[in-house]
Structures are given as structure tokens and as C-alpha cells.
Design an enzyme around this catalytic site. Structure first.
Site, short mmCIF file in Angstrom:
data_model
loop_
_atom_site.label_atom_id
_atom_site.label_comp_id
_atom_site.label_asym_id
_atom_site.label_seq_id
_atom_site.Cartn_x
_atom_site.Cartn_y
_atom_site.Cartn_z
N GLU A 170 0.82 -1.21 0.00
CA GLU A 170 0.00 0.00 0.00
C GLU A 170 0.86 1.26 0.00
O GLU A 170 0.54 2.24 -0.70
CB GLU A 170 -0.95 -0.02 1.20
CG GLU A 170 -2.04 -1.09 1.07
CD GLU A 170 -2.94 -1.17 2.27
OE1 GLU A 170 -2.71 -0.42 3.25
OE2 GLU A 170 -3.90 -1.97 2.25
N HIS A 204 -10.22 1.19 -0.12
CA HIS A 204 -10.73 0.33 0.93
C HIS A 204 -12.25 0.22 0.92
O HIS A 204 -12.82 -0.55 1.70
CB HIS A 204 -10.28 0.84 2.30
CG HIS A 204 -8.80 0.64 2.55
ND1 HIS A 204 -7.84 1.44 1.98
CD2 HIS A 204 -8.14 -0.27 3.30
CE1 HIS A 204 -6.64 1.03 2.39
NE2 HIS A 204 -6.79 -0.01 3.17
#
Length: 339
Positions: A170, A204
């Protein structure tokens, strides 16, 4: 003839002076290109999760299943390789950045252990309250020193995903690749800090779909609220991670901070510390359906008062040390505050 430029930092500073400062020419990378590539990297990261039965969530296969985690790690590794190659190509072709300078822009080099240690000190200050609760009040300090807790966590696939592969992949996508594009696209430091993490938060949102698949009995409103809450705190962390990356030019600092924050979770903002469930008391079946009402023991209000004092002190310390502890000679050349 001007003297030759030495080192990636001087080279990038010259590029910054040429394309950004004073804006005598168009930015090396157009703002639309930076935005489109950011969206593309986000899509490349998320979409492979739904292309294979091995990674796609279902009522029979949750995202925490070891087989699913292993398949997703393979997919994420491939996505990261593709994104790195694409970003490097754009920087080289559009920004005319050399291969060595690209490593500097991505935050891979130079490696500064001091910068990483100072960044970790900053997040430790922020989480002083939770560290006090888990380490002192709950007695977890001995396990931390022995490394027992770390071993138990990292020996599981869920722990490896949450504290190793997740933070690395990420931060690579949403800090190493996306932020340099926005720097060369002439975005200001504040715009980079508050804009680029939104891609991170949006990435997300797909967890809402996964949650609905694996928890169909949970009301939709509650599931949406859960997803919005997750979007909020991932974006908040993204603001900090983007700030750290700009201030240190070091992706490893952001990765370590990400892993630590994942491990700590959200701090306690209410309730008493040191409360433990004891033996059931009372006649069976009255409260818990087994042995009566649960009896709880507590270490007293002094521990709770101390926790909240330390929590507030940690937040203030984080605010006061935010700039001093992220000061670095490797910072990217963007202005975050006027001197």
C-alpha cells in the site's frame, strides 16, 4: 557551462526548478495524467481480487482464509510490479528523470535509518496512551521484550498480511508511485497531503462489498456506516503517511509507521482500562445463558485517569514534534509551511 549535477537530490531539485518553481514551463507531468495514473494504480491493485475464485470473497471464502490471503498476496505482488514499471516509464519519458533519480523519487534511496527511527518515535509518542494500557496495565510489556507477541502475530497469514505485505504494497502504490507524479504535476505540498490519500481511502471501500457477502445478516445501514468509518481513518492515516513521505523522501519510514499503526489499532477514547471478565455469578441462565451474570474486575480508576492523561499528552507531543521529528535532508522539494 554550468557545473555538472551530482546525485539524485540535486538532479531532482534542478528538475523542480525548471518545471515547477515559478512555473516558467509546463509541469513535467500534467495534472490530468497524475490523476488518471493514480486511479489506474488503484484499479490495478483492487480489481485482481475479484478476477479469480481463489481471491474473490464469497459466503464460503472470507478474506481471512489462508488460501485467500496467499492468492491475494500473489495478485498484489503482480499489481505492484506492473504499477512500478508503468510509473517509472512515465517519469522517464514525460519527466525525463534518470533511472537513478527515479529510485530517489520513489523513496527507495538513499535509505536513512535515522529518519525512520525519528518517524517511529513520533508515532510512539502519538500512541503513548495505548502503549501504556497494553504494555503496563494489561502486562504485555514482557511479551513485547521477548518478541513473543510479534512471533505469534507474524506466524499467521492474517498477521503477515496486516503487518508486512499490506503496509509494503500500500505504501508502495499510494506513496512511492502516486506522490512523485503529483509533485511533478505542480501540485502543492498541502494538495498532495490531502488529495492523494483519498485514493488510498477509496481503495478500501470495496471492503463494503466483501463485508456484505460474508455478513449478509448485518443491516445495510450498519455496513455502510462501517465502511465510511474505515474510509475516514484510512484517509486520516494517509494524510500522515503522505506528510512523512514528503518530509523524509523515505518510503521505509511510511511502511514502518503503517505497520505499527495497524498493530496498535484505534486508541481507546472512552471506558475504563484494566477491566477483565471473571467467573460467572448468580443463578444459571439469568444473564449470559450459561452460568449467570459475568463478574468483572478492574484495577481502579487511577489507572484509567493515568491512561487518559497520557493519551492527551501523547496527542500534544505528536503535534509539537510533527515537524521537528520529520526534518530530513532527503525531503522532496515541496513547501509545506512558510518559514
Amino acid at each position: 557551462m554550468p557545473p555538472p549535477i551530482k546525485g539524485w537530490k540535486d538532479s531532482f531539485s534542478a528538475l523542480y526548478e525548471k518545471h515547477i518553481k515559478g512555473a516558467p514551463k509546463a509541469p513535467a507531468v500534467s495534472p490530468s495524467t497524475a490523476a488518471l495514473l493514480s486511479i489506474l494504480f488503484t484499479v490495478i491493485y483492487v480489481v485482481p481480487f475479484y478476477l479469480s475464485p481463489a481471491t474473490r470473497p464469497s459466503p464460503q471464502l472470507t478474506r481471512d482464509a489462508p488460501s485467500s490471503i496467499r492468492a491475494r498476496i500473489r495478485a498484489v505482488t503482480f499489481s505492484c510490479i506492473v504499477s512500478v514499471v508503468l510509473a517509472a516509464y512515465v517519469l522517464h519519458q514525460s519527466g525525463h528523470v534518470s533511472s537513478l533519480d527515479i529510485l530517489g523519487l520513489f523513496g527507495f534511496w538513499p535509505i536513512s535509518l535515522l529518519d525512520s527511527a525519528r518517524t517511529m518515535l513520533l508515532v510512539v509518542i502519538l500512541f503513548a496512551g495505548p502503549l501504556f494500557e497494553y504494555g503496563i496495565v494489561d502486562g504485555g510489556l514482557k511479551d513485547w521484550i521477548r518478541g513473543k507477541d510479534v512471533y505469534q502475530v507474524l506466524s499467521s497469514w492474517v498477521g503477515y498480511r496486516n503487518y508486512v505485505m499490506g503496509p509494503i504494497s500500500e505504501e508502495l502504490i499510494w506513496r512511492s508511485l502516486i506522490i512523485p507524479l503529483h509533485v511533478l504535476a505542480n501540485f502543492s505540498g498541502k494538495q498532495i497531503i490531502f488529495l492523494t490519500p483519498l485514493y488510498f481511502g477509496i481503495a478500501h471501500v470495496h471492503h463494503l462489498y466483501e463485508f456484505r457477502i460474508t455478513h449478509p445478516h448485518i443491516p445495510l445501514v450498519q455496513a455502510v456506516a462501517r465502511s465510511l468509518f474505515q474510509f475516514t481513518y484510512t484517509s486520516l492515516f494517509g494524510f500522515f503517511a503522505a506528510f512523512v513521505f514528503l518530509r523524509t523522501g523515505n518510503v521505509f519510514s511510511a511502511i514502518l509507521a503503517h505497520s505499527f499503526c495497524n498493530w496498535m489499532g484505534l486508541p481507546r477514547f472512552y471506558g475504563r482500562v484494566g477491566v477483565e471478565a471473571g467467573e460467572p455469578i448468580g443463578p444459571p441462565g439469568k444473564r449470559d445463558g450459561k452460568g449467570g451474570a459475568l463478574r468483572y474486575s478492574s484495577k481502579g480508576t487511577t489507572w484509567t485517569i493515568a491512561y487518559y492523561i497520557i493519551l492527551v499528552a501523547g496527542a500534544l507531543g505528536f503535534y509539537w514534534q510533527l515537524f521537528p521529528l520529520t526534518e530530513s535532508s532527503h525531503a522532496l522539494p515541496v513547501i509545506l509551511r512558510e518559514e
